[in-house]
Write an enzyme that holds these catalytic residues in place. Structure first.
Site, mmCIF file in Angstrom:
data_model
loop_
_atom_site.group_PDB
_atom_site.id
_atom_site.type_symbol
_atom_site.label_atom_id
_atom_site.label_comp_id
_atom_site.label_asym_id
_atom_site.label_seq_id
_atom_site.Cartn_x
_atom_site.Cartn_y
_atom_site.Cartn_z
ATOM 1 N N ALA A 184 5.412 5.540 -2.073
ATOM 2 C CA ALA A 184 4.369 5.453 -3.093
ATOM 3 C C ALA A 184 3.072 4.953 -2.473
ATOM 4 O O ALA A 184 3.076 4.313 -1.423
ATOM 5 C CB ALA A 184 4.804 4.522 -4.225
ATOM 6 N N ASP A 185 1.988 5.260 -3.144
ATOM 7 C CA ASP A 185 0.681 4.750 -2.737
ATOM 8 C C ASP A 185 -0.191 4.631 -3.973
ATOM 9 O O ASP A 185 -0.122 5.480 -4.867
ATOM 10 C CB ASP A 185 0.013 5.672 -1.715
ATOM 11 C CG ASP A 185 -1.203 5.023 -1.091
ATOM 12 O OD1 ASP A 185 -1.051 3.920 -0.520
ATOM 13 O OD2 ASP A 185 -2.303 5.591 -1.168
ATOM 14 N N THR A 186 -0.992 3.582 -4.023
ATOM 15 C CA THR A 186 -1.874 3.339 -5.167
ATOM 16 C C THR A 186 -3.300 3.125 -4.674
ATOM 17 O O THR A 186 -3.512 2.424 -3.684
ATOM 18 C CB THR A 186 -1.406 2.093 -5.963
ATOM 19 O OG1 THR A 186 -0.081 2.331 -6.450
ATOM 20 C CG2 THR A 186 -2.332 1.808 -7.133
#
Length: 165
Positions: free
Chosen positions: A74-76
């Site tokens: 994941a990446d935000t």
């Protein structure tokens, strides 16, 4: 190099304490093996494409070593006026980001990828959340920076932390 066999079948490809917390709260048993991809080397035309591509790259980086396991990447990022606000490298950058967000709407984008290479399975997408910041005073910004929370956070704040002020 021989990769050791894992007893778990779920791997989080991230060191993020927030992601670890969420998986633990969901009652999942998992291993943590952070991806070593260089996020700066990921190219994309839009912020949505960027978080999607980084999430997929993180998941597949670890899945190649553990093809029988389900791997979560994941990446935000925070996007204000079309620009990605990453993690501030200094107090001045944190201050600038918080001033830029103050009193305005922005988006938080999270790309995720859950894959299992041995089964050829992959689920990936981007979740977009609109966030309206209250107008911050200079004193509130300085107080928040002094807590240390803005550092190591996209956009210089943690919505789930004391940044909810």
């Amino acid at each position: 190099m021989k990769v050791p066999e894992l007893k778990t079948k779920i791997i989080l490809a991230s060191q993020s304490p927030r992601r670890r917390y969420l998986l633990e709260r969901a009652g999942l048993r998992f291993a943590v093996i952070p991806s070593r991809i260089d996020e700066n080397s990921v190219s994309a035309a839009t912020p949505d494409d960027y978080v999607y591509n980084v999430a997929v790259a993180k998941a597949k980086d670890i899945a190649r070593l553990h093809p029988e396991s389900w791997v979560i990447g994941a990446d935000t990022v925070v996007v204000a006026e079309g620009c990605i606000l990453g993690k501030p490298a200094s107090t001045a950058q944190a201050r600038d980001m918080l001033r830029r967000l103050s009193g305005r709407m922005h988006q938080v984008l999270t790309g995720y990828c859950i894959c299992r290479l041995s089964g050829g399975r992959e689920f990936a997408d981007v979740v977009r959340t609109d966030v309206l910041f209250k107008t911050l005073t200079d004193a509130e910004i300085e107080w928040y920076i002094q807590t240390g929370e803005p550092f190591d956070k996209a956009g210089a704040y943690a919505i789930q932390g004391i940044g909810t002020f």
